[in-house]
Write a protein that holds these residues in place. Structure first.
Motif, mmCIF file in Angstrom:
data_model
loop_
_atom_site.group_PDB
_atom_site.id
_atom_site.type_symbol
_atom_site.label_atom_id
_atom_site.label_comp_id
_atom_site.label_asym_id
_atom_site.label_seq_id
_atom_site.Cartn_x
_atom_site.Cartn_y
_atom_site.Cartn_z
ATOM 1 N N GLU A 65 0.824 -1.420 0.096
ATOM 2 C CA GLU A 65 0.111 0.096 -0.162
ATOM 3 C C GLU A 65 0.702 1.239 -0.124
ATOM 4 O O GLU A 65 1.701 1.493 0.800
ATOM 5 N N ARG A 67 0.225 4.945 0.827
ATOM 6 C CA ARG A 67 -0.789 5.691 1.588
ATOM 7 C C ARG A 67 -0.367 7.299 1.545
ATOM 8 O O ARG A 67 0.701 7.694 1.987
ATOM 9 N N THR A 73 -9.648 3.988 -1.220
ATOM 10 C CA THR A 73 -8.438 2.985 -1.498
ATOM 11 C C THR A 73 -8.909 2.790 -3.075
ATOM 12 O O THR A 73 -9.885 2.301 -3.312
ATOM 13 N N THR A 130 -5.125 6.105 -0.749
ATOM 14 C CA THR A 130 -4.311 4.696 -0.701
ATOM 15 C C THR A 130 -4.591 4.031 -2.256
ATOM 16 O O THR A 130 -5.531 3.650 -2.505
#
Length: 395
Positions: A65, A67, A73, A130
């Motif tokens: 990920e 972020r 997301t 994200t």
């Protein structure tokens, strides 16, 4: 947005040498489905260099990920596995493993996603959410690594707002991409059929039950399920690619015949109905002729249905990044892809990346124009950033 487009393009170009190096390393060190131990370790090392956190799952899979801000997301997917093919190319980066080759472009997919990770990592401070990176094992082999990624929570906490995947496409030149909203690729099931008869002397067939003759009638009848019982406007493919008898000779009737094949369609309800009709037809004809049929159906990948609003938007976004002349519309394909499992869980878009190869995928001479890596990295980053910024279909 024009400034973002310029920056994404520039970053993709800047990182192209590293992306090409990744692709060549992966191509030279292919691993078969669910055996991608060195491959996933290589991906992890590259992510460590970027300080991008990740976790291992699905055996030889990985989820990372990037972020940014406190937004939604978005997920991007690449597959890791190679095929059991002996490479015939003589390039410096040819496969170093006998009988194993990246003949389906998964090295391109993985390297491109690493390139995307580099781009987005540099834009992290501006990223309005994200980006989840799915490095998936086992696309080429049932049950499909996508099922294991889903099982292990790759689409949870939180559920991504959208998922994008790309796949090499030899007929398109590097720098081009193709999209198809809605139903795009077929379901794929594997069929294993055995016709049991009773062997005997070829000159005395009345004393035997010839499974070869029974098999011929069964094949013809099963094909009629496609030509006479399926809606002619609905694509269906039934192919038996392997037939072998258990013994037999010019004057020997064998005891059994084994067949292996594939069933593909673009309708999940008809797919389930066909399973029943295949079994009923094979067993009924064999029984009527004094033989016995055993049919094993291994459920494969479902049909792949791109989310229509998302894919329309992604196609338009690709035109803005690459130019309208480099974005094409694709026809339906009867090939299958385990990305299809994702499309049944969340809005997803699976598109084609032009690689300008004279050889088709799954051949021993397949290779790519590596300019495709710049396009593949840039477009993934562009789609993720813009979708996180709230563009595209609202739900």
């Amino acid at each position: 947005m024009k400034d973002l487009r310029t920056r994404v393009r520039a970053l993709a170009e800047n990182h192209t040498p590293a992306t090409v190096a990744d692709r060549r390393h992966l191509h030279a060190h292919p691993e078969l489905s669910f055996e991608e131990h060195e491959t996933v370790a290589y991906v992890a090392d590259r992510l460590d260099e970027l300080s991008i956190p990740y976790r291992r799952l699905a055996g030889t899979g990985l989820v990372a990920e990037i972020r940014g801000g406190a937004g939604p997301t978005i997920a991007l997917r690449a597959d890791l596995d190679a095929l059991p093919i002996q490479e015939a190319n003589t390039v410096d980066y040819r496969s170093t493993r006998e009988g194993v080759m990246h003949a389906c472009g998964h090295d391109v997919h993985t390297a491109s996603l690493l390139g995307t990770a580099r781009i987005l990592n540099e834009l992290r401070a501006e990223l309005p959410g994200t980006v989840r990176l799915l490095f998936q094992p086992g696309e080429e082999q049932l049950p499909g690594g996508a099922t294991l990624m889903i099982r292990d929570g790759a689409l949870k906490d939180p559920v991504p707002q959208a998922l994008f995947g790309q796949h090499v496409h030899p007929p398109l030149p590097a720098g081009s991409v193709g999209f198809r909203p809605g139903i795009y690729m077929a379901s794929t099931d594997e069929l294993f059929l055995t016709i049991h008869g009773r062997g005997g002397h070829g000159a005395m067939p009345h004393q035997a039950t010839d499974p070869i003759v029974v098999t011929a009638q069964v094949i013809t009848a099963l094909q009629q399920l496609v030509s006479r019982e399926s809606d002619p406007t609905l694509p269906v493919v039934l192919t038996f690619g392997k037939i072998a008898s258990a013994g037999g000779a010019t004057n020997v009737i064998p005891n059994a015949v084994h067949l292996e094949g594939t069933l593909r369609t673009l309708d999940e309800d008809w797919r389930r109905e066909l399973h029943q009709r295949l079994r009923r037809t094979a067993e009924g004809i064999a029984s009527a002729l004094g033989a016995r049929a055993e049919l094993e159906i291994r459920h494969g990948y479902p049909l792949l249905k791109n989310d229509e609003p998302l894919t329309h938007w992604a196609r338009d976004a690709a035109r803005e990044l690459l130019g309208a002349d480099r974005v094409v519309d694709l026809p339906i394909r009867m090939t299958g892809e385990d990305f299809a499992f994702y499309t049944h869980h969340l809005p997803a878009c699976f598109y084609r990346l032009g690689v300008g190869s004279p050889s088709p995928v799954h051949t021993d001479t397949f290779d790519v124009d590596e300019d495709c890596l710049t396009t593949g990295s840039a477009l993934m980053a562009w789609l993720a950033f813009r979708r996180l910024a709230g563009e595209g279909p609202q739900r």
